[in-house]
Design a protein around this motif. Structure first.
Motif, PDB file in Angstrom:
ATOM      1  N   CYS A  24      17.038   8.415 -69.224  1.00  0.00           N
ATOM      2  CA  CYS A  24      16.520  10.056 -68.620  1.00  0.00           C
ATOM      3  C   CYS A  24      16.200  10.167 -67.461  1.00  0.00           C
ATOM      4  N   GLN A  25      15.245   9.187 -66.864  1.00  0.00           N
ATOM      5  CA  GLN A  25      14.546   9.094 -65.602  1.00  0.00           C
ATOM      6  C   GLN A  25      15.728   8.627 -64.490  1.00  0.00           C
ATOM      7  N   HIS A  26      16.594   7.984 -65.257  1.00  0.00           N
ATOM      8  CA  HIS A  26      17.539   7.359 -64.440  1.00  0.00           C
ATOM      9  C   HIS A  26      18.493   8.385 -64.051  1.00  0.00           C
ATOM     10  N   SER A  27      18.966   9.262 -65.049  1.00  0.00           N
ATOM     11  CA  SER A  27      19.711  10.474 -64.741  1.00  0.00           C
ATOM     12  C   SER A  27      19.246  11.295 -63.762  1.00  0.00           C
ATOM     13  N   ASP A  28      17.865  11.432 -63.755  1.00  0.00           N
ATOM     14  CA  ASP A  28      17.135  12.627 -62.781  1.00  0.00           C
ATOM     15  C   ASP A  28      17.260  11.576 -61.428  1.00  0.00           C
ATOM     16  N   VAL A  29      17.243  10.391 -61.102  1.00  0.00           N
ATOM     17  CA  VAL A  29      17.220   9.660 -60.009  1.00  0.00           C
ATOM     18  C   VAL A  29      18.516  10.064 -59.530  1.00  0.00           C
ATOM     19  N   VAL A  30      19.586   9.982 -60.045  1.00  0.00           N
ATOM     20  CA  VAL A  30      20.989  10.236 -59.494  1.00  0.00           C
ATOM     21  C   VAL A  30      21.352  11.662 -59.274  1.00  0.00           C
ATOM     22  N   LEU A  31      20.969  12.558 -60.267  1.00  0.00           N
ATOM     23  CA  LEU A  31      21.218  13.802 -60.251  1.00  0.00           C
ATOM     24  C   LEU A  31      20.463  14.938 -59.703  1.00  0.00           C
ATOM     25  N   VAL A  32      19.121  14.710 -59.996  1.00  0.00           N
ATOM     26  CA  VAL A  32      18.018  15.737 -59.608  1.00  0.00           C
ATOM     27  C   VAL A  32      16.700  14.766 -59.307  1.00  0.00           C
ATOM     28  N   PRO A  33      16.820  14.298 -57.894  1.00  0.00           N
ATOM     29  CA  PRO A  33      15.783  13.224 -57.343  1.00  0.00           C
ATOM     30  C   PRO A  33      14.515  14.049 -57.299  1.00  0.00           C
ATOM     31  N   GLU A  34      14.707  15.085 -57.046  1.00  0.00           N
ATOM     32  CA  GLU A  34      13.159  15.946 -56.892  1.00  0.00           C
ATOM     33  C   GLU A  34      12.553  15.997 -58.173  1.00  0.00           C
ATOM     34  N   LEU A  35      13.076  15.663 -59.411  1.00  0.00           N
ATOM     35  CA  LEU A  35      12.188  15.682 -60.424  1.00  0.00           C
ATOM     36  C   LEU A  35      11.915  14.175 -60.926  1.00  0.00           C
ATOM     37  N   ALA A  36      12.492  13.511 -60.413  1.00  0.00           N
ATOM     38  CA  ALA A  36      12.466  11.997 -60.741  1.00  0.00           C
ATOM     39  C   ALA A  36      11.140  11.169 -60.132  1.00  0.00           C
ATOM     40  N   ALA A  37      10.433  10.493 -61.080  1.00  0.00           N
ATOM     41  CA  ALA A  37       9.408   9.444 -60.259  1.00  0.00           C
ATOM     42  C   ALA A  37      10.005   8.412 -59.531  1.00  0.00           C
ATOM     43  N   ASP A  38       9.404   7.744 -58.784  1.00  0.00           N
ATOM     44  CA  ASP A  38       9.751   6.538 -58.216  1.00  0.00           C
ATOM     45  C   ASP A  38      10.450   5.669 -59.230  1.00  0.00           C
ATOM     46  N   PRO A  39      11.489   5.023 -58.953  1.00  0.00           N
ATOM     47  CA  PRO A  39      12.184   3.984 -59.841  1.00  0.00           C
ATOM     48  C   PRO A  39      11.316   3.102 -60.493  1.00  0.00           C
ATOM     49  N   ASP A  40      10.289   2.562 -59.585  1.00  0.00           N
ATOM     50  CA  ASP A  40       9.375   1.520 -59.872  1.00  0.00           C
ATOM     51  C   ASP A  40       8.169   2.171 -60.824  1.00  0.00           C
ATOM     52  N   SER A  41       8.331   3.216 -61.243  1.00  0.00           N
ATOM     53  CA  SER A  41       6.904   3.995 -61.717  1.00  0.00           C
ATOM     54  C   SER A  41       7.730   4.701 -63.102  1.00  0.00           C
ATOM     55  N   GLY A  42       6.836   5.574 -63.774  1.00  0.00           N
ATOM     56  CA  GLY A  42       7.500   6.327 -64.873  1.00  0.00           C
ATOM     57  C   GLY A  42       8.075   5.496 -65.812  1.00  0.00           C
ATOM     58  N   TRP A  43       9.042   5.898 -66.706  1.00  0.00           N
ATOM     59  CA  TRP A  43       9.598   5.047 -67.776  1.00  0.00           C
ATOM     60  C   TRP A  43      10.312   3.849 -67.237  1.00  0.00           C
ATOM     61  N   LEU A  44      10.997   4.024 -66.208  1.00  0.00           N
ATOM     62  CA  LEU A  44      11.676   2.828 -65.539  1.00  0.00           C
ATOM     63  C   LEU A  44      10.639   1.568 -64.996  1.00  0.00           C
ATOM     64  N   GLY A  45       9.611   2.207 -64.722  1.00  0.00           N
ATOM     65  CA  GLY A  45       8.764   0.847 -64.321  1.00  0.00           C
ATOM     66  C   GLY A  45       7.997   0.446 -65.720  1.00  0.00           C
ATOM     67  N   LEU A  46       7.775   1.301 -66.442  1.00  0.00           N
ATOM     68  CA  LEU A  46       7.389   0.778 -67.815  1.00  0.00           C
ATOM     69  C   LEU A  46       8.163  -0.121 -68.729  1.00  0.00           C
ATOM     70  N   LEU A  47       9.380   0.237 -68.632  1.00  0.00           N
ATOM     71  CA  LEU A  47      10.414  -0.629 -69.124  1.00  0.00           C
ATOM     72  C   LEU A  47      10.424  -1.917 -68.705  1.00  0.00           C
ATOM     73  N   ARG A  48      10.400  -2.175 -67.278  1.00  0.00           N
ATOM     74  CA  ARG A  48      10.600  -3.305 -66.715  1.00  0.00           C
ATOM     75  C   ARG A  48       9.288  -4.025 -67.082  1.00  0.00           C
TER      76      ARG A  48
END
Length: 362
Positions: free
Chosen positions: A330-354
């Protein structure tokens, strides 16, 4: 303060207006979410005008439950939910559901709510029966008040784990078992991701760059498929935002359309991935750390009185990974489509998953 109250549309029938101050009060609450909620409103109500949405909600409430005196809250997300004080002094919540709903499923959810309340679980009792309304399904229930709590507080974490164990125990003994349907993420390999719960997410259009997330999710699904567990009724969005507290004790449970027929291990895995989240108050800062996920499972086992065996632990971990991967998708979708709603890719769900993927829970 500073927000413009939506104006009444010219020529609206007086019968739909009712108490004008309540209409405008509800419209003002709704307008806060107008930016991201417009597609949802259009899908459910055929309009993206907050005042017209308010009219329709109040007309439905008045016809099915009773006229409103004031508005406690209103917000839009997966569906639209609003709380009201009625003229007869009752406090009620009206919710219009869009995603993963049928009248039959929500009637079954209401049956489970009643049974849970009878068993001492702090569940709000339904008012009336779920009804089809436009392109959604409407439900009403009594409003149970409670305060918010910090999911990172160990005492709150233990209370959330204890509350889930109590609900799972009550769900195990429901007879007959209401057919509340399977978990939304119970899908086969041909359909890795179900329909997104929020209309802003588009997994197909954002597949590029998300291959690593999909691979982790596929691995989790394979474990879940290899180790089926006995199903029961459980709540699969078990987190502080959907709970009301007095101190660190749970006194109210919300979001009952998140009930599903699933296993105890899957329910615990899902909850361990998100128990501390409160998107309205904390955003991505509410996500648990890997260590907090581990501690939640330990708290649950202590309340349960015994540890999960090796097979159930594998299912808990796979369910946790599956939900983390879904959040990251979901966060990746926001990064691509609505970046103003997305956390930095190194944080949020993406950072936690890594962080979580190579470590696991145990």
């Amino acid at each position: 303060p500073g927000r413009r109250v939506p104006q009444r549309a010219a020529g609206r029938p007086r019968a739909l207006v009712g108490n004008l101050s309540v209409v405008d009060e509800l419209a003002a609450h709704l307008a806060v979410d107008r930016g991201h909620a417009s597609p949802l409103w259009t899908t459910l109500f055929g309009t993206d005008d907050a005042a017209r949405v308010a009219d329709r909600l109040l007309a439905h409430l008045g016809g099915e439950v009773g006229p409103a005196r004031s508005v406690s809250f209103a917000r839009s997300g997966v569906g639209v939910v609003a709380g009201f004080d009625l003229e007869d002094d009752r406090r009620v919540v009206l919710k219009v559901h869009r995603w993963k709903v049928t009248v039959d499923r929500l009637v079954a959810v209401q049956e489970a709510q009643v049974a849970m309340a009878d068993a001492g679980i702090p569940a709000p009792r339904p008012i009336g029966r779920a009804t089809s309304w436009g392109s959604g399904v409407a439900t009403s229930e009594e409003f149970r008040s409670g305060d918010s709590a910090d999911g990172h507080d160990p005492a709150v974490r233990r209370s959330v784990a204890d509350g889930l164990e109590a609900l799972v125990r009550a769900g195990r003994h429901l007879d007959p078992v209401p057919d509340v349907g399977p978990a939304a993420l119970d899908t086969d390999h041909d359909d890795l991701w179900p329909e997104p719960h929020d209309l802003r997410f588009d997994f197909d259009a954002t597949a590029e760059g998300a291959e690593w997330i999909d691979e982790l999710a596929i691995g989790a699904v394979e474990v879940l498929a290899a180790h089926p567990q006995p199903p029961m009724v459980a709540h699969l969005d078990w987190r502080v935002e959907n709970l009301g507290f007095r101190g660190d004790q749970i006194v109210a449970i919300y979001d009952w359309d998140s009930l599903a027929l699933t296993s105890e291990a899957v329910a615990v895995g899902h909850a361990s991935a998100s128990f501390s989240t409160d998107w309205a108050r904390a955003g991505f800062d509410g996500l648990p750390s890997v260590q907090e996920m581990q501690a939640f499972v330990t708290d649950y086992e202590e309340r349960r009185g015994r540890s999960f065996d090796a097979t159930a632990r594998a299912v808990v971990e796979a369910a946790n990974l599956r939900l983390c991967a879904h959040g990251a998708r979901c966060q990746h979708s926001d990064v691509v489509l609505v970046p103003e709603l997305a956390a930095d890719p190194d944080s949020g769900w993406l950072g936690l998953l890594r962080l979580r993927a190579p470590a696991g829970l145990w």
